[in-house]
Design a protein around this motif. Structure first.
Motif, PDB file in Angstrom:
ATOM      1  N   GLY A  14       0.807  -1.437   0.135  1.00 13.34           N
ATOM      2  CA  GLY A  14      -0.689   0.103   0.388  1.00 13.34           C
ATOM      3  C   GLY A  14       0.671   1.452   0.354  1.00 13.34           C
ATOM      4  O   GLY A  14       0.407   2.272   0.161  1.00 13.34           O
ATOM      5  N   VAL A  15       2.272   1.274  -0.175  1.00 16.45           N
ATOM      6  CA  VAL A  15       2.560   2.008   0.179  1.00 16.45           C
ATOM      7  C   VAL A  15       3.414   2.377  -1.922  1.00 16.45           C
ATOM      8  O   VAL A  15       4.040   1.961  -2.409  1.00 16.45           O
ATOM      9  CB  VAL A  15       4.296   2.181   1.008  1.00 16.45           C
ATOM     10  CG1 VAL A  15       5.458   2.779   0.331  1.00 16.45           C
ATOM     11  CG2 VAL A  15       4.238   2.624   2.584  1.00 16.45           C
ATOM     12  N   GLY A  16       2.872   3.879  -1.595  1.00 17.50           N
ATOM     13  CA  GLY A  16       3.235   4.110  -3.131  1.00 17.50           C
ATOM     14  C   GLY A  16       4.626   4.218  -3.411  1.00 17.50           C
ATOM     15  O   GLY A  16       4.938   5.130  -2.422  1.00 17.50           O
ATOM     16  N   VAL A  17       5.518   4.105  -4.560  1.00 16.94           N
ATOM     17  CA  VAL A  17       6.386   3.837  -5.065  1.00 16.94           C
ATOM     18  C   VAL A  17       6.828   4.828  -6.159  1.00 16.94           C
ATOM     19  O   VAL A  17       6.114   4.067  -7.272  1.00 16.94           O
ATOM     20  CB  VAL A  17       7.955   3.546  -4.474  1.00 16.94           C
ATOM     21  CG1 VAL A  17       9.178   3.111  -5.097  1.00 16.94           C
ATOM     22  CG2 VAL A  17       7.683   2.574  -3.581  1.00 16.94           C
ATOM     23  N   GLY A  18       7.096   5.723  -6.297  1.00 13.52           N
ATOM     24  CA  GLY A  18       7.553   6.040  -7.699  1.00 13.52           C
ATOM     25  C   GLY A  18       6.499   6.887  -8.527  1.00 13.52           C
ATOM     26  O   GLY A  18       5.666   7.279  -7.749  1.00 13.52           O
ATOM     27  N   GLY A  19       5.700   6.888  -9.530  1.00 13.43           N
ATOM     28  CA  GLY A  19       5.412   8.059  -9.745  1.00 13.43           C
ATOM     29  C   GLY A  19       5.115   9.519  -9.376  1.00 13.43           C
ATOM     30  O   GLY A  19       6.344  10.346  -9.192  1.00 13.43           O
ATOM     31  N   ARG A  24      10.356   7.892  -0.585  1.00 13.27           N
ATOM     32  CA  ARG A  24      10.231   7.205   0.806  1.00 13.27           C
ATOM     33  C   ARG A  24      11.535   6.967   1.303  1.00 13.27           C
ATOM     34  O   ARG A  24      12.670   6.489   0.799  1.00 13.27           O
ATOM     35  CB  ARG A  24       9.079   5.506   0.491  1.00 13.27           C
ATOM     36  CG  ARG A  24       8.735   6.264  -0.772  1.00 13.27           C
ATOM     37  CD  ARG A  24       7.108   6.090   0.225  1.00 13.27           C
ATOM     38  NE  ARG A  24       5.888   6.405  -0.062  1.00 13.27           N
ATOM     39  CZ  ARG A  24       4.794   6.483   0.256  1.00 13.27           C
ATOM     40  NH1 ARG A  24       5.144   7.657   1.533  1.00 13.27           N
ATOM     41  NH2 ARG A  24       3.895   7.275   0.095  1.00 13.27           N
ATOM     42  N   VAL A  25      11.622   6.865   2.414  1.00 18.45           N
ATOM     43  CA  VAL A  25      12.514   6.599   3.396  1.00 18.45           C
ATOM     44  C   VAL A  25      12.473   4.803   3.731  1.00 18.45           C
ATOM     45  O   VAL A  25      11.601   4.273   4.730  1.00 18.45           O
ATOM     46  CB  VAL A  25      12.273   7.806   4.824  1.00 18.45           C
ATOM     47  CG1 VAL A  25      13.606   6.537   5.710  1.00 18.45           C
ATOM     48  CG2 VAL A  25      12.457   8.662   4.237  1.00 18.45           C
ATOM     49  N   GLN A  26      13.775   4.364   3.434  1.00 20.54           N
ATOM     50  CA  GLN A  26      14.267   2.818   3.894  1.00 20.54           C
ATOM     51  C   GLN A  26      15.184   2.279   4.549  1.00 20.54           C
ATOM     52  O   GLN A  26      16.217   2.740   4.346  1.00 20.54           O
ATOM     53  CB  GLN A  26      14.307   1.847   2.020  1.00 20.54           C
ATOM     54  CG  GLN A  26      14.096   0.605   2.671  1.00 20.54           C
ATOM     55  CD  GLN A  26      14.211  -0.354   0.892  1.00 20.54           C
ATOM     56  OE1 GLN A  26      13.525   0.504   0.028  1.00 20.54           O
ATOM     57  NE2 GLN A  26      14.276  -0.492   0.633  1.00 20.54           N
ATOM     58  N   SER A  27      15.554   1.722   4.947  1.00 24.15           N
ATOM     59  CA  SER A  27      16.416   0.374   5.927  1.00 24.15           C
ATOM     60  C   SER A  27      16.318   0.004   5.683  1.00 24.15           C
ATOM     61  O   SER A  27      15.354  -1.786   5.482  1.00 24.15           O
ATOM     62  CB  SER A  27      16.812   1.091   7.103  1.00 24.15           C
ATOM     63  OG  SER A  27      17.425   1.206   7.884  1.00 24.15           O
ATOM     64  N   MET A  28      17.309  -1.250   6.353  1.00 27.77           N
ATOM     65  CA  MET A  28      17.580  -2.769   6.403  1.00 27.77           C
ATOM     66  C   MET A  28      17.823  -3.309   8.336  1.00 27.77           C
ATOM     67  O   MET A  28      18.700  -2.348   8.981  1.00 27.77           O
ATOM     68  CB  MET A  28      18.830  -3.466   5.502  1.00 27.77           C
ATOM     69  CG  MET A  28      18.982  -4.780   5.908  1.00 27.77           C
ATOM     70  SD  MET A  28      19.967  -5.575   4.076  1.00 27.77           S
ATOM     71  CE  MET A  28      19.542  -6.922   4.436  1.00 27.77           C
TER      72      MET A  28
END
Length: 358
Positions: A14-19, A24-28
């Motif tokens: 549900g998290v839109g990415v691109g467009g 968006r903030v991401q980690s591992m």
């Protein structure tokens, strides 16, 4: 700032990415995925800090099986990080992850690529293709004379072609190098060739200060040029600190805001309080606050309010006396350095309640 590079839109739980979605903030996680409780605890800390997508290492069957319990106990979008073993990708998909990070060209042949694509399509999972300078295929290293930006791009496109051949285009791509300049060059080249969302980052960037600097320079340039749909600041440090750096990069470029911006002077010979300690304490107290405003912590009661007059609220300390101000106007005086922090926090709480309409 250049116009944003237009990319396709994908969705990760549900998290839109691109467009037209924000970066968006991401980690591992750096926990052992097989340790469900430790991994869930770190996911919760990452999410609290503002992480929107979390990647998990899946090195073996035990880790893959642990994903079911992890998925059942968090709503944070999860990406399974798979290397070489297509079975783990299938197990992760069945466990309920929201995306796969796997390079289809190194998982063992066409039938295995078919199997991964089939389950990704069936479950609605995007696939992130991730090429690092250290993972470029031998024939490309020979062709381009090393892990050059051109070699990294060709490697990524070869993996993409395997998915496109099967009619699968729910794709995100990353190209990472420990070299800031090579990373920038690689993404520039790739953006001319594809419209897939781009995950940007400088890999193996280093320890907290060094890694934050390299990431800020590399990601800052790419974002300024309109490139990047998700980002990760890679640090040899607590992953939660990656999130703070990421948000500050986005804030500095005017792309996104989250939580207070803390401004403070660099100290000088006029400073008569422990400004470094006071600023650190204010920053720590505000760590869990998501309201967007500017807070100033200054070391001189003479110039502090003027230098930070645009701050929504601030404090400036001197020998035996401190002042609390809003938009450059003094609202209170505080006597005794030991009273600066507690009295400021009282005023800050009142300030936040007013902003929230309480």
């Amino acid at each position: 700032m250049n116009d944003r590079h237009k990319t396709r839109e994908i969705h990760i739980r549900g998290v839109g990415v691109g467009g037209d979605n924000p970066v968006r903030v991401q980690s591992m996680c750096n926990t052992d995925t097989r340790d469900v409780n430790a991994t869930l605890a770190q996911i919760a800390r990452l999410a609290e800090a503002g992480c929107e997508i979390v990647r998990l290492a899946v090195p073996d069957d035990i880790a893959a099986n642990a994903l079911t319990a992890i998925r059942s106990n968090t709503d944070v979008p999860l990406v399974a990080d798979i290397h070489f073993d297509h079975r783990l990708a299938i197990m992760a998909a069945e466990a309920g992850v929201d995306a796969l990070r796997i390079n289809p060209g190194n998982i063992g042949g066409p039938d295995k690529v078919d199997a991964v694509v089939d389950i990704a399509r069936d479950k609605g999972l995007p696939i992130r293709i991730g090429v690092n300078s250290g993972s470029v295929e031998k024939h490309l290293l020979e062709q381009f004379g090393g892990p050059t930006p051109e070699a990294m791009v060709e490697s990524a496109l070869a993996h993409v072609a395997l998915l496109e051949k099967r009619g699968f285009e729910d794709i995100k791509i990353s190209l990472k190098s420990s070299s800031v300049l090579n990373t920038i060059a690689a993404y520039r080249l790739l953006a001319r060739r594809v419209d897939y969302p781009l995950h940007i980052g400088v890999t193996e960037a280093g320890t907290l200060v060094r890694g934050a600097i390299k990431s800020s320079v590399g990601l800052g340039i790419l974002l300024w040029e309109g490139l990047g749909d998700t980002l990760r600041v890679s640090l040899t440090h607590d992953p939660v600190d990656e999130i703070g750096v990421a948000w500050e990069i986005l804030r500095a470029l005017g792309l996104r805001e989250r939580g207070p911006e803390i401004v403070s002077c660099p100290t000088c010979g006029r400073t008569e309080i422990d400004l470094i300690g006071l600023t650190a304490q204010v920053e720590e107290r505000l760590r869990g606050v998501n309201d967007v405003f500017t807070c100033a912590v200054m070391g001189c009661v003479v110039n502090g309010p003027g230098e930070a007059r645009e701050a929504d609220i601030g404090i400036a300390g001197g020998r035996g006396l401190g002042i609390i101000f809003r938009k450059g106007e003094v609202i209170r005086k505080v006597r005794g350095e030991e009273n600066l922090l507690p009295e400021f926090m009282k005023e800050l709480e009142s300030f936040l309640q007013e902003r929230r309409g309480n």
